[in-house]
Design an enzyme around this catalytic site. Structure first.
Site: not given
Length: 292
Positions: A120, A141, A153, A191
């Protein structure tokens, strides 16, 4: 384009068993790998439970549940992944652990297989460089919880070739997920935005601006977030939150990403959120109770 038929998943925790779940449901054969037999057993039980909930909600049929479970096998060794077309690493968010996994995996994996990391936050270019096939390495991800979240992602490292990217994109599409392509920057897109918000919420608690309940209620009712940031931190895992903030702080060298000392203290205490039954809330009773 590389043909992907058999998926390997390293790590049977929350993210790994979710990736195995959606892959098997989409018709792929899956090998779920973990060093712990107990974790493998728990991961398979979680998959069965989550599939059963989908049946109860009439999202899938019971026949589809049984077929998906029949496509999943488990392995406690890397050798069990040798004939997979792609292996997705979903281990703890620590670079040294991931490097060791890739070293051991490359020793047994067939030469034309792809390798992906569900990291992540960690550099895909750097992780790829530890393998024998950086051109066939990519970041995939998934969001948590994997069966419910629509987004994945995709992150190319500097060496990732077009055929690897195209194969990964096709794989994600077959899972019924939407792709967001991110450049290889610390924490990628989601994130990079989400974790500093959570970290700021922890600073808000640390500085006494509000208590746990007030902060979470403010963001749920004032910003229409489905979960408050402290509740969400507990769900993600405070150790994972800290690891991502450390990657951001070190990778971008900006003080605005400095992990809140209170987050560090909770992790040092072993209060990691839901998985340890204590974090910003105490989950040991019938109802979660704020710990501050």
């Amino acid at each position: 384009m590389a043909m992907i038929k058999k998926i390997g998943v390293i790590g049977s925790g929350q993210m790994g068993n979710g990736i195995a779940h959606v892959s098997a449901l989409a018709g792929f054969d899956v090998v779920l790998n973990d060093v712990s037999a107990d974790r493998l057993k728990s991961g398979l039980a979680t998959i069965n439970g989550n599939l059963s909930r989908q049946v109860a909600k009439k999202i899938i049929t019971d026949e589809a549940r049984a077929e998906a479970l029949g496509r999943i096998t488990s392995s406690g060794t890397m050798e069990g992944l040798a004939d997979c077309d792609i292996v997705i690493e979903s281990a703890v968010e620590k670079e040294e652990v991931k490097r060791k996994i890739f070293h051991d995996l490359c020793a047994v994996l067939k030469a034309d297989a792809l390798i992906a990391s569900n990291t992540s936050s960690i550099s895909i270019t750097r992780l790829a460089a530890t393998t024998d096939r950086p051109e066939r390495f990519i970041g995939i991800h998934f969001m948590n919880p994997v069966p419910l979240m629509e987004l994945v992602e995709l992150i190319r490292g500097i060496a990732t070739d077009d055929s690897t990217f195209d194969a990964a994109k096709e794989f994600v599409s077959r899972l019924g997920k939407q792709v967001a392509v991110s450049e290889d920057f610390p924490a990628f897109i989601v994130n990079r935005i989400l974790l500093p918000m959570i970290n700021e919420a922890i600073y808000t608690l640390y500085e006494g601006v509000g208590n746990v309940e007030a902060i979470d209620a403010a963001m749920k009712l004032g910003a229409h977030h489905p979960m408050g940031p402290l509740e969400l931190a507990d769900f993600i895992g405070l150790d994972t939150c800290l690891s991502i903030m450390q990657v951001l702080h070190e990778g971008l060298a900006d003080s605005k990403y400095r992990p809140c000392p209170l987050l560090v203290k909770y992790v040092e205490a072993g209060w990691l959120g839901r998985k340890t039954q204590r974090g910003f809330y105490d989950y040991r009773g019938a109802k979660p109770v704020p710990t501050r």
